[in-house]
Structure formats: structure tokens, C-alpha cells
Design a protein around this motif. Structure first.
Motif, PDB file in Angstrom:
ATOM      1  N   SER A 183      -0.650  71.271  54.071  1.00  0.00           N
ATOM      2  CA  SER A 183      -0.495  72.506  53.297  1.00  0.00           C
ATOM      3  C   SER A 183      -1.852  72.860  52.704  1.00  0.00           C
ATOM      4  N   LEU A 184      -1.956  74.045  52.150  1.00  0.00           N
ATOM      5  CA  LEU A 184      -3.217  74.481  51.549  1.00  0.00           C
ATOM      6  C   LEU A 184      -3.296  74.070  50.078  1.00  0.00           C
ATOM      7  N   VAL A 189      -7.309  70.116  50.970  1.00  0.00           N
ATOM      8  CA  VAL A 189      -8.508  70.787  51.465  1.00  0.00           C
ATOM      9  C   VAL A 189      -9.765  70.041  51.014  1.00  0.00           C
ATOM     10  N   LEU A 190      -9.772  69.540  49.786  1.00  0.00           N
ATOM     11  CA  LEU A 190     -10.915  68.758  49.305  1.00  0.00           C
ATOM     12  C   LEU A 190     -11.097  67.499  50.146  1.00  0.00           C
ATOM     13  N   SER A 191     -10.003  66.873  50.516  1.00  0.00           N
ATOM     14  CA  SER A 191     -10.067  65.664  51.336  1.00  0.00           C
ATOM     15  C   SER A 191     -10.783  65.949  52.654  1.00  0.00           C
ATOM     16  N   SER A 192     -10.438  67.072  53.289  1.00  0.00           N
ATOM     17  CA  SER A 192     -11.087  67.443  54.551  1.00  0.00           C
ATOM     18  C   SER A 192     -12.542  67.837  54.334  1.00  0.00           C
ATOM     19  N   GLN A 223      -2.592  75.895  45.054  1.00  0.00           N
ATOM     20  CA  GLN A 223      -2.698  76.483  46.387  1.00  0.00           C
ATOM     21  C   GLN A 223      -4.007  77.264  46.498  1.00  0.00           C
ATOM     22  N   VAL A 224      -4.788  76.977  47.534  1.00  0.00           N
ATOM     23  CA  VAL A 224      -6.071  77.647  47.718  1.00  0.00           C
ATOM     24  C   VAL A 224      -5.969  78.633  48.880  1.00  0.00           C
ATOM     25  N   LYS A 249       2.541  69.699  65.249  1.00  0.00           N
ATOM     26  CA  LYS A 249       3.148  68.907  64.177  1.00  0.00           C
ATOM     27  C   LYS A 249       3.296  69.716  62.894  1.00  0.00           C
ATOM     28  N   ASP A 250       3.163  71.051  63.025  1.00  0.00           N
ATOM     29  CA  ASP A 250       3.369  71.977  61.908  1.00  0.00           C
ATOM     30  C   ASP A 250       2.305  71.831  60.812  1.00  0.00           C
TER      31      ASP A 250
END
Length: 260
Positions: A183-184, A189-192, A223-224, A249-250
Motif C-alpha cells: 500500500s502507499l 514507501v520509506l522502506s523502498s 497515506q502518501v 500479487k496485488d
């Protein structure tokens, strides 16, 4: 914002003095440079006050001054300062090094200024170039630096003080990261973006060192959106450049620009 320190209280007291002075004298008042945490603190305190603006010399500046303006100033503060340079409290110090000396770092420039007794709050962003740096400073230290700032580390430098509006923003380099997330959520997102686990990302948020679009964010599940910019203090900054469709995998495809 939680965990208000004594230094935070002193800062807010100084900001309150500037706000009151602006109202009483019907004139522009400005603070020293603020870091992202301080800016977020001031924004939260004056979130309903239309007289508060921020200015760092260029778009997307991390370090900015807080500016209180009387109601007769309706235009963007950057445009106002560009058209009224004498009222702008910020100048640009263009530092040039001789060819062959090698590229200096942000730490080289900051450390050498600190060695001269210049406090960090007197300097804004330091934009490093191959042949020097563009450094935003308060005008009240401009003359001192003009005549005393002649070395960064052991490297001789030349200094020129020009209006802040003459800055040519350095094109920042970045690494493109593509990934998928469940999810966003901010922590995902920080992890990525920063190559850390979600647990580490959540810890950074709880420690109060994560900023989204220059504002402190204290919710890992926030949510970003595409275009949002992120800073983890001490780790760097990134931008969510693109969100795409979903995998089998959605999971959501994302593209992140990690500044280097």
C-alpha cells in the motif's frame, strides 16, 4: 508536535516576538534559518495565520527563514524579495575553488564556516558544485564571510556575495528505484526509498526525524501520493516519482527518486 523541548519553547518565544513586531510595526520580520523540524514546529503553531511565509532562497530549500508579512504584501514572498532586494534578509555566497583542487563536500564548507564562528542558523542550504558551492546566508554575516572566508578545509576559495535571487539551482542527481509495495503507507514507501526495513522506517517516524513535503510526519500509516518528497534526517531525501498499476500479487508498482 510531541516532545517539545526547552529549545523549542525558546524558539517559539522568539518567533512570537517577530509575529508581534510585524503586527505592531506593520513591517516584515524574519527569523534565522530553521531546519525542517523547527519549520514544522512553527508551521504547526501558526497554521491558521496567513501572515507566515517561509523563504530559503530557491524552491524546495530545506533550510528556510520564517517571514511574517503585513497584509499589504499579497504576492509570493520569493517574488517580493526578488523585486525588493533591499528588503531580503538572505544573500547568496558563491564559493569557487581553483581547478584541480577536487570537489569539496557539504561537510567541508559547513565545518570551515563553523570554524570561523558562524552559527548554523546563519546559513541555509549548501548546494555543492564541481567547482565550488552556492551557500545561502543571512546578510548580517555577509561582510564577515566576504573578508574572512578564504579556505574550506585546506583548499583556498574565492567568495562573491550576490542577491539570493541570482541563484542557479544545482540539478540534483538521483538514483531511480523501482519496487512494489502492499500500500502507499509512508513506512512502506520509506522502506523502498531508503533500503531499510519497515520496522526501521516506523522507528524513524516515531523518533520525529521523518518529514513529508517539509512537514514533520508522526504517523507511519500516513497515506502518501505521487510527487511527495521525503526526508529522513541523517539518511537523505527522496521523491515518490510515479505510482503505477498492480502486480499479480496485488502490490502497487512505484518509482522513487533517491537523491545522491
Amino acid at each position: 508536535m510531541s516532545d517539545i523541548t526547552r529549545e523549542d519553547s525558546l524558539l517559539l518565544a522568539r518567533i512570537d516576538d517577530l509575529h508581534r513586531m510585524c503586527e505592531q510595526q506593520y513591517s516584515i520580520t524574519c527569523s534565522d534559518f530553521l531546519d525542517l523540524r523547527q519549520r514544522s514546529l512553527v508551521e504547526s503553531e501558526y497554521r491558521y495565520d496567513e501572515s507566515l511565509r517561509f523563504y530559503g532562497g530557491f524552491d524546495d530549500a530545506e533550510r528556510c527563514i520564517a517571514v511574517f508579512v503585513p497584509d499589504y504584501i499579497e504576492e509570493d514572498i520569493a517574488r517580493y524579495f526578488e523585486e525588493n532586494e533591499d528588503k531580503c534578509p538572505v544573500a547568496l555566497m558563491k564559493v569557487n575553488t581553483a581547478r584541480g583542487n577536487g570537489k569539496l563536500t557539504h561537510r567541508d564548507y559547513l565545518g570551515s564556516m563553523t570554524g570561523l564562528g558562524i552559527r548554523r542558523e546563519k546559513t541555509g542550504d549548501i548546494l555543492v558544485r564541481e567547482d565550488g558551492a552556492d551557500i545561502f546566508i543571512l546578510k548580517d554575516v555577509a561582510d564577515f564571510l566576504r573578508y574572512n572566508y578564504d579556505k574550506a578545509g585546506r583548499t583556498p576559495i574565492n567568495v562573491e556575495i550576490v542577491p539570493a535571487g541570482e541563484a542557479v539551482t544545482v540539478k540534483q542527481e538521483f538514483k531511480v528505484i523501482t519496487d512494489t509495495v502492499a500500500s502507499l503507507r509512508l513506512d512502506s514507501v520509506l522502506s523502498s526509498a531508503f533500503g531499510i526495513s519497515r520496522a526501521k522506517a516506523q522507528e524513524a517516524v516515531r523518533r520525529g526525524i521523518v518529514f513529508v513535503n517539509s512537514s514533520l510526519c508522526e504517523k507511519p500509516d500516513c497515506q502518501v501520493r505521487e510527487g511527495d518528497r521525503f526526508v529522513i534526517r541523517g539518511k537523505g531525501k527522496a521523491r515518490l516519482a510515479e505510482t503505477g498499476g498492480k502486480s499479480r500479487k496485488d502490490r502497487i508498482y512505484i518509482k522513487v527518486e533517491k537523491y545522491i
